[in-house]
Design an enzyme around this catalytic site. Structure first.
Site, short mmCIF file in Angstrom:
data_model
loop_
_atom_site.label_atom_id
_atom_site.label_comp_id
_atom_site.label_asym_id
_atom_site.label_seq_id
_atom_site.Cartn_x
_atom_site.Cartn_y
_atom_site.Cartn_z
N ASP A 1 -0.94 4.48 6.68
CA ASP A 1 -0.99 3.52 7.79
C ASP A 1 -2.29 3.60 8.58
O ASP A 1 -3.01 2.61 8.71
CB ASP A 1 0.21 3.70 8.72
N ARG B 1 -13.73 -9.17 -14.42
CA ARG B 1 -12.95 -8.82 -15.61
C ARG B 1 -13.67 -7.81 -16.51
O ARG B 1 -13.10 -7.32 -17.47
CB ARG B 1 -12.62 -10.09 -16.41
N LYS C 1 0.83 -1.22 0.00
CA LYS C 1 0.00 0.00 0.00
C LYS C 1 0.86 1.27 0.00
O LYS C 1 0.64 2.18 -0.79
CB LYS C 1 -0.93 -0.01 1.23
#
Length: 310
Positions: free
Chosen positions: A177, A243, A159
């Site tokens: 965080d 998808r 991340k």
């Protein structure tokens, strides 16, 4: 929910304290205000005494027409043991009956030079912001093309590294965080960083870096409305991933449903570019341009034409 006291409102709006100083630490528990016009007329059955009371020119001009005895009764009834404050707008003169009742019951009487509607709007916005429900989520919040993107995922999935790449590409970091989130409206979530880690980014192997120092003030912002959640997860071989983009998954934060995309992580995928494009595509969808729907419609037309030719 954060605590707001009368003293906080007084300091925020630079209000003049007239009387009732002993009550300036009374808690304010709701953002709704009350303009007690009908109460001054004598009807107190549904008087919302736990709200901040706002008196303007209309209420006070009517009050001046009342007999002396009724004036005293009305103000005694307005000043209860749970009323956080009574605020007068336009620097209006304070009736002596109100001062006496406020000193007797310890209700702060404050005065502002602002017009009543302007003061009401500012007070409501301030109280809604301070009294909003809050939570904290492990993740990274980035402003991408004006879209507030909350990046979530298990620890170590990438991340912070993705956020660093996004900052290098010209986007702005809000929090890393830990993202503090408050629900300011029924469907509005605003995220910000805790003061201790504001503008900081932690990269494994590199340590903690200050994004504002490295990239400048244009690379950060203090808060941002959260519009979409992008969850990063390690690629699972047998798992089916969307998808086409027709199905829209949501995630509930506090009481608000937010659109959520799941992005599988594997070596070779440029997550920063994928998230960047996802944010742009999300904006297009909100503008009514859905590439997945256009594709399925064209596909349906082709299939239908083929069946007719047969």
């Amino acid at each position: 929910m954060a605590k707001v006291r009368t003293k906080d409102v007084m300091e925020q709006f630079n209000l003049e304290l007239i009387s009732g100083e002993e009550g300036i630490n009374r808690p304010i528990t709701m953002s709704d205000l009350s303009r007690p016009g009908i109460e001054i007329a004598g009807y107190f059955t549904y008087y919302p005494r736990e709200r901040v009371q706002l008196l303007g020119k209309t209420e006070l001009s009517f009050f001046e027409q009342l007999p002396e005895e009724e004036k005293k009764q009305r103000m005694d009834s307005l000043c209860t043991d749970v009323t956080p404050a009574i605020i007068l707008s336009r620097d209006m003169p304070i009736p002596q009956e109100l001062i006496d009742a406020s000193e007797k019951n310890g209700v702060p009487v404050l005065r502002s030079p602002l017009k009543t509607t302007r003061l009401s709007s500012r007070l409501t916005n301030f109280l809604e912001s301070r009294l909003a429900p809050t939570t904290a989520i492990h993740g990274v919040l980035v402003d991408i093309y004006g879209v507030g993107v909350l990046i979530t995922g298990k620890s170590g999935v990438g991340k912070s590294e993705t956020a660093l790449e996004l900052v290098k590409r010209g986007h702005r970091l809000v929090a890393d965080d830990c993202v503090e989130i408050r629900q300011e409206d029924q469907d509005t979530l605003v995220g910000n960083a805790p003061e201790l880690i504001e503008h900081l980014l932690e990269i494994r192997g590199l340590g903690i870096i200050n994004v504002m120092t490295l990239f400048g003030a244009g690379a950060v912002r203090s808060n941002k409305r959260i519009t979409i959640v992008m969850n990063l997860e390690l690629w699972e071989q047998g798992k089916q991933y969307d998808r086409l983009g027709l199905e829209e998954e949501t995630m509930k934060i506090i009481d608000t449903e937010i659109t959520k995309l799941t992005i599988p992580v594997r070596p070779g995928r440029n997550l920063a570019v994928i998230i960047e494009v996802a944010a742009m595509n999300f904006r297009l969808k909100r503008m009514g341009l859905n590439a997945a729907e256009q594709f399925t419609n064209k596909l349906a037309d082709v299939i239908e034409d083929g069946e007719q030719e047969e």
